[in-house]
Design a protein around this motif. Structure first.
Motif, mmCIF file in Angstrom:
data_model
loop_
_atom_site.group_PDB
_atom_site.id
_atom_site.type_symbol
_atom_site.label_atom_id
_atom_site.label_comp_id
_atom_site.label_asym_id
_atom_site.label_seq_id
_atom_site.Cartn_x
_atom_site.Cartn_y
_atom_site.Cartn_z
ATOM 1 N N ILE A 1 0.845 -1.190 0.000
ATOM 2 C CA ILE A 1 0.000 0.000 0.000
ATOM 3 C C ILE A 1 0.879 1.239 0.000
ATOM 4 C CG2 ILE A 1 -1.562 1.342 1.461
ATOM 5 C CD1 ILE A 1 -3.021 -1.150 2.073
ATOM 6 N N LEU A 2 0.542 2.175 -0.884
ATOM 7 C CA LEU A 2 1.280 3.423 -0.970
ATOM 8 C C LEU A 2 0.380 4.532 -0.440
ATOM 9 C CD1 LEU A 2 4.084 4.191 -2.069
ATOM 10 C CD2 LEU A 2 2.930 4.955 -4.149
ATOM 11 N N LEU A 3 0.827 5.190 0.621
ATOM 12 C CA LEU A 3 0.003 6.231 1.238
ATOM 13 C C LEU A 3 0.501 7.615 0.833
ATOM 14 C CD1 LEU A 3 -0.250 4.555 4.725
ATOM 15 C CD2 LEU A 3 -2.175 4.963 3.197
ATOM 16 N N LYS A 4 -0.368 8.386 0.213
ATOM 17 C CA LYS A 4 0.021 9.719 -0.256
ATOM 18 C C LYS A 4 -0.848 10.777 0.410
ATOM 19 C CE LYS A 4 1.770 8.566 -4.835
ATOM 20 N NZ LYS A 4 1.578 8.739 -6.286
ATOM 21 N N ALA A 5 -0.213 11.823 0.904
ATOM 22 C CA ALA A 5 -0.958 12.907 1.547
ATOM 23 C C ALA A 5 -1.573 13.814 0.492
ATOM 24 C CB ALA A 5 -0.033 13.719 2.437
ATOM 25 N N THR A 6 -2.720 14.377 0.825
ATOM 26 C CA THR A 6 -3.329 15.358 -0.059
ATOM 27 C C THR A 6 -3.959 16.447 0.809
ATOM 28 O OG1 THR A 6 -4.894 15.704 -1.863
ATOM 29 C CG2 THR A 6 -5.466 14.019 -0.260
ATOM 30 N N GLY A 7 -4.157 17.613 0.212
ATOM 31 C CA GLY A 7 -4.720 18.712 0.981
ATOM 32 C C GLY A 7 -3.790 19.126 2.106
ATOM 33 N N ASN A 8 -4.347 19.290 3.305
ATOM 34 C CA ASN A 8 -3.558 19.801 4.426
ATOM 35 C C ASN A 8 -2.970 18.689 5.295
ATOM 36 O OD1 ASN A 8 -5.939 18.864 5.344
ATOM 37 N ND2 ASN A 8 -6.431 20.621 6.640
ATOM 38 N N ALA A 9 -3.083 17.448 4.846
ATOM 39 C CA ALA A 9 -2.616 16.334 5.680
ATOM 40 C C ALA A 9 -1.095 16.291 5.706
ATOM 41 C CB ALA A 9 -3.159 15.023 5.142
ATOM 42 N N PRO A 10 -0.502 15.973 6.880
ATOM 43 C CA PRO A 10 0.952 15.849 6.944
ATOM 44 C C PRO A 10 1.425 14.602 6.182
ATOM 45 C CG PRO A 10 -0.040 15.292 9.055
ATOM 46 C CD PRO A 10 -1.157 15.735 8.163
#
Lengths: 163, 122
Positions: free
Chosen positions: B39-48
């Motif tokens: 699983i590849l977790l990518k931040a979007t918006g204001n998420a760290p």
């Protein structure tokens, strides 16, 4: 697609059209209603949901909120006897554990901006912020609806993600 | 409608499922026969952002489990909500099993999930 201030009606309509197209393909029964004279644009699904071996009739709507310029979600759920469920009943049916305070800050019963009858309506204040954090969304209605489905025990088939 | 049926049309993911099964058969060296999904977790918006983005996760776990994991990892406040998205469009229900999502949305042998956080739903 997502403006800084609001989501345009055109963007809502085109998302609604592609959403309903998927729904038709997988027989999910969402219908798009539009009325230019009344400025009412919404998609609607009538369905039955099962919870703890009881059957409930449910109506879900996503309508374009003219005041806030965002898609908004509203619904009503009835028991098989025909009486309307209370907000507390609905909270207990929720798929996720959510505190009363949190739940009530998200959903209230109010006069529906489009239908003029009492409905449970999601507060539209945070919607834009949430949608803006996913600027590459391929369909704002899918993005928006899938956010709230865990709250209200509505299953959204995976096909909607395959846009 | 079962999820297996709904995803049948996607031939690409079919072959990936096959791969997954082969992994399982060959994975004798592993103590348990649990299938893992990358699983590849990518931040979007204001998420760290997360320092470690790629995780191998038990395929039978529900997506809600990953949500809790990411919340802990990012040390989010209890009143902050975390949302996970596939295709940057669709947030699967927390009880959805990772295996199903991988079969439907997996690409290049991994499942890409975007996450964003918010104070509230509405």
């Amino acid at each position: 697609m997502i403006d800084h201030e609001f989501i345009s009606l055109e963007a809502f309509i085109s998302s609604a059209e592609s959403f309903v197209k998927i729904s038709d393909r997988i027989h999910d029964d969402w219908k798009f209603h539009r009325d230019y004279d009344k400025q009412s644009y919404y998609i609607k699904k009538d369905t039955f949901i099962k919870h703890a071996d009881e059957l409930f009739k449910a109506e879900f709507n996503i309508f374009y909120n003219l005041s806030y310029g965002v898609p908004s979600f509203s619904f009503n759920i009835w028991e098989s006897s025909g009486s309307l469920l209370s907000l507390e009943d609905i909270r207990r049916m929720s798929l996720i554990e959510i505190k009363e305070k949190d739940f009530y800050s998200v959903i209230t019963q109010q006069e529906h901006p489009v239908f003029g009858r009492p409905y449970f309506v999601m507060h539209p204040c945070q919607t834009l912020e949430l949608l803006a954090s996913l600027p590459d969304s391929k369909n704002i209605i899918v993005t928006f609806l899938s956010l709230i489905t865990p709250l209200i025990n509505l299953k959204l088939p995976l096909e909607y993600g395959l846009l | 409608m079962s999820l297996e049926n709904t995803c049948e049309e996607i031939s690409q993911s079919e072959s990936q499922v096959e791969n997954l099964r082969e992994h399982k058969e060959n994975g004798d060296t592993v103590k348990t026969d649990k299938v893992k999904v990358d699983i590849l977790l990518k931040a979007t918006g204001n998420a760290p952002i997360m320092k470690k983005k790629k995780w191998a996760v038990d395929a039978e776990k529900p997506i809600g489990w990953i949500m809790e994991f990411v919340k802990k990892y990012l040390k989010l406040e209890p009143d902050e909500k975390l949302f996970l998205y596939v295709n940057q469009t669709f947030a699967p229900s927390p009880d959805q099993v990772i295996k199903n999502l991988y079969e439907c949305f997996g690409t290049d042998g991994k499942l890409v999930l975007h996450y964003c956080k918010s104070q509230a739903w509405g």
